[in-house]
Design a protein around this motif. Structure first.
Motif, PDB file in Angstrom:
ATOM      1  N   LYS A  18       0.827  -1.212   0.000  1.00 24.39           N
ATOM      2  CA  LYS A  18       0.000   0.000   0.000  1.00 24.39           C
ATOM      3  C   LYS A  18       0.855   1.253   0.000  1.00 24.39           C
ATOM      4  O   LYS A  18       1.952   1.277   0.558  1.00 24.39           O
ATOM      5  N   ASP A  19       0.297   2.295  -0.616  1.00 23.94           N
ATOM      6  CA  ASP A  19       0.921   3.627  -0.638  1.00 23.94           C
ATOM      7  C   ASP A  19       2.349   3.611  -1.173  1.00 23.94           C
ATOM      8  O   ASP A  19       3.235   4.282  -0.645  1.00 23.94           O
ATOM      9  N   VAL A  20       2.553   2.863  -2.248  1.00 24.73           N
ATOM     10  CA  VAL A  20       3.862   2.833  -2.892  1.00 24.73           C
ATOM     11  C   VAL A  20       4.060   4.173  -3.612  1.00 24.73           C
ATOM     12  O   VAL A  20       3.192   4.613  -4.367  1.00 24.73           O
ATOM     13  N   GLU A  21       5.185   4.788  -3.346  1.00 23.76           N
ATOM     14  CA  GLU A  21       5.460   6.110  -3.905  1.00 23.76           C
ATOM     15  C   GLU A  21       6.148   6.022  -5.254  1.00 23.76           C
ATOM     16  O   GLU A  21       6.770   5.017  -5.577  1.00 23.76           O
ATOM     17  N   GLY A  22       6.033   7.115  -5.999  1.00 25.49           N
ATOM     18  CA  GLY A  22       6.683   7.242  -7.294  1.00 25.49           C
ATOM     19  C   GLY A  22       5.834   8.070  -8.221  1.00 25.49           C
ATOM     20  O   GLY A  22       4.608   7.984  -8.188  1.00 25.49           O
ATOM     21  N   SER A  23       6.492   8.881  -9.041  1.00 23.25           N
ATOM     22  CA  SER A  23       5.759   9.714  -9.990  1.00 23.25           C
ATOM     23  C   SER A  23       5.890   9.197 -11.418  1.00 23.25           C
ATOM     24  O   SER A  23       5.255   9.710 -12.335  1.00 23.25           O
ATOM     25  N   THR A  24       6.722   8.164 -11.604  1.00 23.25           N
ATOM     26  CA  THR A  24       6.876   7.497 -12.899  1.00 23.25           C
ATOM     27  C   THR A  24       6.817   5.993 -12.649  1.00 23.25           C
ATOM     28  O   THR A  24       7.061   5.533 -11.526  1.00 23.25           O
ATOM     29  N   PRO A  25       6.523   5.218 -13.696  1.00 25.21           N
ATOM     30  CA  PRO A  25       6.540   3.762 -13.500  1.00 25.21           C
ATOM     31  C   PRO A  25       7.868   3.269 -12.927  1.00 25.21           C
ATOM     32  O   PRO A  25       7.874   2.458 -12.006  1.00 25.21           O
ATOM     33  N   LYS A  26       8.993   3.777 -13.444  1.00 25.46           N
ATOM     34  CA  LYS A  26      10.295   3.303 -12.960  1.00 25.46           C
ATOM     35  C   LYS A  26      10.463   3.585 -11.475  1.00 25.46           C
ATOM     36  O   LYS A  26      10.933   2.724 -10.729  1.00 25.46           O
ATOM     37  N   GLU A  27      10.073   4.767 -11.021  1.00 25.53           N
ATOM     38  CA  GLU A  27      10.179   5.086  -9.586  1.00 25.53           C
ATOM     39  C   GLU A  27       9.300   4.151  -8.761  1.00 25.53           C
ATOM     40  O   GLU A  27       9.713   3.688  -7.700  1.00 25.53           O
ATOM     41  N   VAL A  28       8.106   3.874  -9.249  1.00 25.20           N
ATOM     42  CA  VAL A  28       7.219   2.936  -8.540  1.00 25.20           C
ATOM     43  C   VAL A  28       7.869   1.559  -8.479  1.00 25.20           C
ATOM     44  O   VAL A  28       7.894   0.924  -7.420  1.00 25.20           O
ATOM     45  N   PHE A  29       8.410   1.089  -9.607  1.00 22.66           N
ATOM     46  CA  PHE A  29       9.050  -0.230  -9.635  1.00 22.66           C
ATOM     47  C   PHE A  29      10.222  -0.287  -8.660  1.00 22.66           C
ATOM     48  O   PHE A  29      10.403  -1.276  -7.949  1.00 22.66           O
ATOM     49  N   GLU A  30      11.022   0.764  -8.616  1.00 25.63           N
ATOM     50  CA  GLU A  30      12.159   0.803  -7.690  1.00 25.63           C
ATOM     51  C   GLU A  30      11.690   0.748  -6.243  1.00 25.63           C
ATOM     52  O   GLU A  30      12.230  -0.027  -5.430  1.00 25.63           O
ATOM     53  N   ASN A  31      10.682   1.539  -5.917  1.00 29.73           N
ATOM     54  CA  ASN A  31      10.174   1.573  -4.539  1.00 29.73           C
ATOM     55  C   ASN A  31       9.487   0.268  -4.157  1.00 29.73           C
ATOM     56  O   ASN A  31       9.618  -0.201  -3.025  1.00 29.73           O
ATOM     57  N   LEU A  32       8.778  -0.333  -5.088  1.00 29.45           N
ATOM     58  CA  LEU A  32       8.139  -1.620  -4.830  1.00 29.45           C
ATOM     59  C   LEU A  32       9.195  -2.705  -4.611  1.00 29.45           C
ATOM     60  O   LEU A  32       9.132  -3.443  -3.625  1.00 29.45           O
ATOM     61  N   CYS A  33      10.153  -2.789  -5.502  1.00 26.29           N
ATOM     62  CA  CYS A  33      11.179  -3.840  -5.405  1.00 26.29           C
ATOM     63  C   CYS A  33      11.998  -3.724  -4.121  1.00 26.29           C
ATOM     64  O   CYS A  33      12.466  -4.737  -3.598  1.00 26.29           O
ATOM     65  N   ALA A  34      12.145  -2.531  -3.611  1.00 26.08           N
ATOM     66  CA  ALA A  34      12.891  -2.338  -2.359  1.00 26.08           C
ATOM     67  C   ALA A  34      12.167  -2.978  -1.177  1.00 26.08           C
ATOM     68  O   ALA A  34      12.790  -3.284  -0.160  1.00 26.08           O
ATOM     69  N   PHE A  38      12.717 -11.068  -2.367  1.00 27.94           N
ATOM     70  CA  PHE A  38      12.849 -11.968  -3.505  1.00 27.94           C
ATOM     71  C   PHE A  38      13.698 -13.170  -3.123  1.00 27.94           C
ATOM     72  O   PHE A  38      14.465 -13.109  -2.161  1.00 27.94           O
ATOM     73  N   PRO A  39      13.600 -14.263  -3.885  1.00 30.95           N
ATOM     74  CA  PRO A  39      14.452 -15.427  -3.629  1.00 30.95           C
ATOM     75  C   PRO A  39      15.928 -15.050  -3.744  1.00 30.95           C
ATOM     76  O   PRO A  39      16.286 -14.103  -4.458  1.00 30.95           O
ATOM     77  N   ALA A  40      16.773 -15.791  -3.086  1.00 28.31           N
ATOM     78  CA  ALA A  40      18.219 -15.549  -3.129  1.00 28.31           C
ATOM     79  C   ALA A  40      18.691 -15.536  -4.576  1.00 28.31           C
ATOM     80  O   ALA A  40      18.276 -16.364  -5.391  1.00 28.31           O
ATOM     81  N   GLY A  41      19.518 -14.561  -4.881  1.00 31.16           N
ATOM     82  CA  GLY A  41      20.085 -14.466  -6.217  1.00 31.16           C
ATOM     83  C   GLY A  41      19.239 -13.712  -7.220  1.00 31.16           C
ATOM     84  O   GLY A  41      19.667 -13.487  -8.351  1.00 31.16           O
ATOM     85  N   PHE A  42      18.031 -13.322  -6.841  1.00 31.55           N
ATOM     86  CA  PHE A  42      17.161 -12.588  -7.766  1.00 31.55           C
ATOM     87  C   PHE A  42      17.673 -11.159  -7.897  1.00 31.55           C
ATOM     88  O   PHE A  42      17.944 -10.491  -6.907  1.00 31.55           O
ATOM     89  N   ASP A  43      17.797 -10.676  -9.114  1.00 32.98           N
ATOM     90  CA  ASP A  43      18.365  -9.358  -9.395  1.00 32.98           C
ATOM     91  C   ASP A  43      17.262  -8.301  -9.465  1.00 32.98           C
ATOM     92  O   ASP A  43      16.589  -8.163 -10.489  1.00 32.98           O
ATOM     93  N   LYS A  44      17.077  -7.554  -8.372  1.00 31.90           N
ATOM     94  CA  LYS A  44      16.036  -6.524  -8.307  1.00 31.90           C
ATOM     95  C   LYS A  44      16.260  -5.426  -9.345  1.00 31.90           C
ATOM     96  O   LYS A  44      15.318  -4.944  -9.964  1.00 31.90           O
TER      97      LYS A  44
END
Length: 157
Positions: A18-34, A38-44
Motif C-alpha cells: 500500500k501507498d507505494v510512492e513514485g511519480s513514474t513507472p520506474k520510480e514505482v518499480f524501484e520503490n516496490l522492489c525495495a 525476492f528469492p536468493a540471487g534474484f536481481d532486483k
C-alpha cells in the motif's frame, strides 16, 4: 483456465503493498522492489530495468486505473517463485492508459513460462472486467480480504 488458488498463490508469493510512492513507472518499480523479499540471487535492479523497458515499448495500463506490469521475458527460474505483487500507489501516475485514466493499482506479474503467463493475464483480465471488483480495489484491501473477494468472484461466475 486458472483456479482461484493459482491467482491467490501468486499474490501470496508476491504480496500486497500500500501507498507505494513514485511519480513514474520506474520510480514505482524501484520503490516496490525495495520492499519485496525476492528469492536468493534474484536481481532486483534487472527486474526494475525489464519492467521499465517494457513500459517504454507498450504501456501495461489496461484502463480503469489499473496496470499489469510484466517483463517481456521470464526472470523466474523456479515455478515456486512465480508471483504477483499487488501495488496500491500513493498517488496515481500517468501510464498512457487506453481510457486516459491515471493508474492507481498495479498487478506486477512474474511467471516462469509464457503459457502460464498468458493464462494468468487472461484470468486477471476477467477479474478486472468485473465492475464490483474494480470498485473494491479502490478500498485498497489487504491480502486476505483481496483473496477472499477473488474467491467470491470466481465462484459466482
Amino acid at each position: 483456465m486458472l483456479s482461484e488458488s493459482s491467482i491467490s498463490g501468486l499474490i501470496r508469493n508476491g504480496g500486497v503493498f500500500k501507498d507505494v510512492e513514485g511519480s513514474t513507472p520506474k520510480e514505482v518499480f524501484e520503490n516496490l522492489c525495495a520492499q519485496i523479499d525476492f528469492p536468493a540471487g534474484f536481481d532486483k535492479k534487472n527486474l526494475v530495468e525489464e519492467l521499465s523497458e517494457r513500459e517504454k515499448i507498450l504501456s501495461t495500463a489496461v484502463g480503469n486505473g489499473i496496470a499489469i506490469p510484466h517483463p517481456r521475458k521470464s526472470l523466474v527460474v523456479e515455478e515456486e517463485n512465480q508471483m504477483m505483487m499487488v501495488c496500491y500507489l500513493k498517488t496515481p501516475i500517468e501510464m498512457s492508459a487506453p481510457d486516459e485514466r491515471k493508474v492507481s493499482v498495479m498487478f506486477v506479474l512474474l511467471t516462469k513460462s509464457s503459457q502460464f503467463h498468458l493464462q494468468t493475464l487472461s484470468e486477471l483480465a476477467r477479474l478486472i472486467h468485473d465492475a464490483d471488483f474494480r470498485k473494491f480495489l479502490d478500498t485498497k484491501p489487504d491480502m486476505e480480504v483481496l483473496i477472499e473477494k477473488i474467491k467470491e468472484i470466481l465462484l459466482n461466475r
